[in-house]
Scaffold this motif. Sequence first.
Motif, mmCIF file in Angstrom:
data_model
loop_
_atom_site.group_PDB
_atom_site.id
_atom_site.type_symbol
_atom_site.label_atom_id
_atom_site.label_comp_id
_atom_site.label_asym_id
_atom_site.label_seq_id
_atom_site.Cartn_x
_atom_site.Cartn_y
_atom_site.Cartn_z
ATOM 1 N N GLU A 507 0.601 -1.163 -0.179
ATOM 2 C CA GLU A 507 0.190 0.144 0.392
ATOM 3 C C GLU A 507 1.028 1.149 0.219
ATOM 4 O O GLU A 507 1.696 1.231 1.140
ATOM 5 N N TYR A 508 0.398 1.729 -1.188
ATOM 6 C CA TYR A 508 1.689 3.647 -1.237
ATOM 7 C C TYR A 508 0.535 4.881 -1.115
ATOM 8 O O TYR A 508 -0.369 4.575 -1.575
ATOM 9 N N LYS A 546 0.958 -6.355 6.631
ATOM 10 C CA LYS A 546 1.599 -4.899 5.897
ATOM 11 C C LYS A 546 2.808 -4.454 5.849
ATOM 12 O O LYS A 546 3.353 -4.076 5.672
ATOM 13 N N LYS A 547 2.285 -4.234 4.122
ATOM 14 C CA LYS A 547 4.114 -3.700 3.534
ATOM 15 C C LYS A 547 3.190 -2.569 3.083
ATOM 16 O O LYS A 547 2.810 -1.648 2.002
ATOM 17 N N ASN A 548 3.607 -0.931 4.145
ATOM 18 C CA ASN A 548 3.337 -0.185 3.507
ATOM 19 C C ASN A 548 4.819 0.814 3.161
ATOM 20 O O ASN A 548 6.026 0.807 3.421
ATOM 21 N N TRP A 550 5.021 5.365 1.881
ATOM 22 C CA TRP A 550 4.648 6.191 1.598
ATOM 23 C C TRP A 550 5.769 7.264 1.004
ATOM 24 O O TRP A 550 7.093 7.657 1.113
ATOM 25 N N ASP A 567 9.449 3.594 4.050
ATOM 26 C CA ASP A 567 9.142 2.162 4.141
ATOM 27 C C ASP A 567 8.505 1.351 5.196
ATOM 28 O O ASP A 567 9.782 1.710 6.497
ATOM 29 N N ASN A 568 8.071 0.938 5.808
ATOM 30 C CA ASN A 568 8.018 -0.246 7.033
ATOM 31 C C ASN A 568 8.338 -1.600 7.032
ATOM 32 O O ASN A 568 8.208 -2.058 7.977
#
Length: 635
Positions: A507-508, A546-548, A550, A567-568
Motif C-alpha cells: 500500500e503506497y 502489512k507492507k506500506n 509513503w 517504508d515499514n
Amino acid sequence: MGLIFFAIGCFGVSQTNAEDISPEVEKLLIVKPKTYLKIDKALKPHRRDTSFLKAFIQKAITDDYSEGQMYALNQMGTTFRNFSEFRKAIKLHQDALKLSEELNNKEFIVLSLNMLGVVYRRTDAVKTALDYNQRALELAESVENPSEHIKRHINISLNCIGLLYQTLGQYDLAISQFERALKSEAKLDNKLGLAINNQNIGKCYEQKEELEIALDFYRKSLALNDEINNNYGRLICKNSIAQIYLKQNMPNAALVLLQTLKEPAVKNGDKSLTSSILINTGWAQMEVGILPEAEKNIVNGRKMAIESSVPSLVMYANKHLSDLEIKKGNLKAALDYFKNAEEIDEEITNERNLRYINDLILRYESEKKNSQISVLAQENELVRLRLRKNQTTILVSTLIIGLIGTILFIMYRQYQSNYEKRVLGLEQHMLRSQMNPHFLFNSLNSIKLYIINNDKKNAVHYLNKFSKLVRRILEGSSLKETLLSEELETVELYLNIENIRFSNEIEYVIEIEDDINVDQVKIPSLVLQPFLENAIWHGLSGKEGKKNLWITVKKKDDIHLQISIVDNGVGRKVSEEIKENRILKRKSVGIDITKERLANFAKDYQYDFNIDIIDLFEDNGKSRGTKIILEIPMV
C-alpha cells in the motif's frame, strides 16, 4: 556497334531472344521517339530487367534506333550499379556516352555523364566523379528551353556535386547544393528527388555532429519514401536513423531497427548498402555486449565492402573491429585494425587528390562568380597594402593571441570532453540499472500469469502500464531533467508494475504539499526509481504482514525541494543479513549512480543536494523501516 554487343554479352545476363519483344515495344521501334521521357514511358516497366534490355538493344541495333540503345545501356548500367557491379556499370554508361556524343544528343549526354559520376562516387573515385558531374551540369545549364528531363538532371548534377563536397568535408557548401536542388525538385513535384536531397542534407548535419537536425531530415526523407512506396529509399533512411541512435548512445533502439533491414537489403542486392547495415548492426551488438555476433556482422560487412570496392566502408568496418578487439582485450589486433583504417583513409584523401579536387571546385565556382571574385580580389589587394605598413606588429600580436587562444581552447575542449564522457557514462549506467533484465523478465512473467488465467482485463491494464513505463524510462534516459509531475507519474507506473509481483500487498501513498506546482518544478529525470527499488526489494520484500510505502513531496525552504521515501520494512541491518545468505549476490549500483547524477544536476544551481538515509526503530529497539530524504536545489 559490335563493341556494345560484345560488352553486353560478357555481363552474364540471361539470354532472351529479340523475337520475345512485345507488340507494345515493337510499336516503339516503329515510331522511334527521340526524347528520354517518351522512351521511358514505354519501357519503364522493363527498365530493371537486364534480359529484356539486352534483347531490346539487339533489336534497336538491327532497326538503327540509337536513342533506344542509349536508353537501354544507361538503364542496364544503373541496375548493375545498384547490385554493386561497378565495372560493368561503367562500361555500359561509357558506351551510352560515346553513342550520344556521336549523335550530339544533349539529353543522353547529360544522363550518361551523371550516371558515370554516380558510379565513380560510389567507388570513392572522387575526382573522376566530380569531373563527370560538373561536365553534366555545365552542359545541362547551357541548354535553352530545357526539357523536363534536362531540368531533373540539373538537380541530379547538383545533388551529386553536393555529395562530393560532402566527401571533402565542405558540409555547408554541400548543403547549399542540396537546398538548391530541393527547391527545384519541389517545383517539379518530384518526391523521389525531395526524399534523396533530404537524406543528403541529413548526412551533412550528421557529419557536422548536429545529430537532432540530421534526424529530422532523415525522418522527412523516410516519410517521402513511404509516400511513394520506395523500399530502397526506406532501407537507406532507416539505416541512417539507426546510425544516429548509435551516435546518441542508444544501441538498443538502433539494434531493434537494424534487425529489420538485413533481409530486405540482401534481397535488394545493393552490396554497399547491405555492407553498411551489417557493420552498423555489429556496432550496435558490440555496444550491448553481444560480441561474437557483433564480430560476425562487422567482418561480413567488411568482406562485402571489399568485394564491392568501397574503401570508405572497409575503413568504417576496420575502425569498429578495432573497438571490438579493445573490448575483447586484444590490443595488438585492435592496433592493426586501426592502422589499416588510417591507411585507407589516407589513400582516399591524399594531399594530391584533395589539391586536384579543390582546383576543380575553384574552377567551377569561378565560372559562376567571375564578377564577384574580381571585386573581392581588388578589395584584398587594398587590404594587403594597408596591412603591410604594420606587418611586424600585427604578425607578432596575432601569433601571441593565437597561441594563447589555442592553449585555452585545447584546455576547454579537454575539460568539456571529459565532462561529457562522464555524463554519458552515468546516463548509460542509469538506463541499465532501471531497465535491468531481471525487472523486465519478472514484470512480463507477472503479466503472463494474467493471460494464462484468462484475466484479460488485468492483463491489458498492466500491459498498458508496463509499456508506458518502458517508454518513460527510454525517454527519460536521454533527458537531464524533467517536470516533477512527469517523474511522479513514472513513479506511480513503476509501483503499479512492482506491486503485481507482491499480489498488490504493498500500500503506497504519494502526498504533495499544496504550495508546490508540480508542472513547474524540475528535478533530475528518473531519480526516484532506484530508492523505491531499494525500499521494495531490500525493505518490504522480506517483511511479513502489512507492507506500506509513503512518498512525501514538500518544500524544505525557498531553496530546496524535499522528497522523503518511508517504508515499514525490515530495515537495513536485517536486509544485509538476508542478502548475505543468498546464493546469487548482485551489487546494487543504482543509488551510487543517482548520487553522481544529482551532483552533476546541482552544478547548474547555486546550492548543493543532500541525501540522508535514516533507520527507524520502535521504542524497544526493533526496526520499523527506513526513511530516505532527498534535498534537491531549485535555484
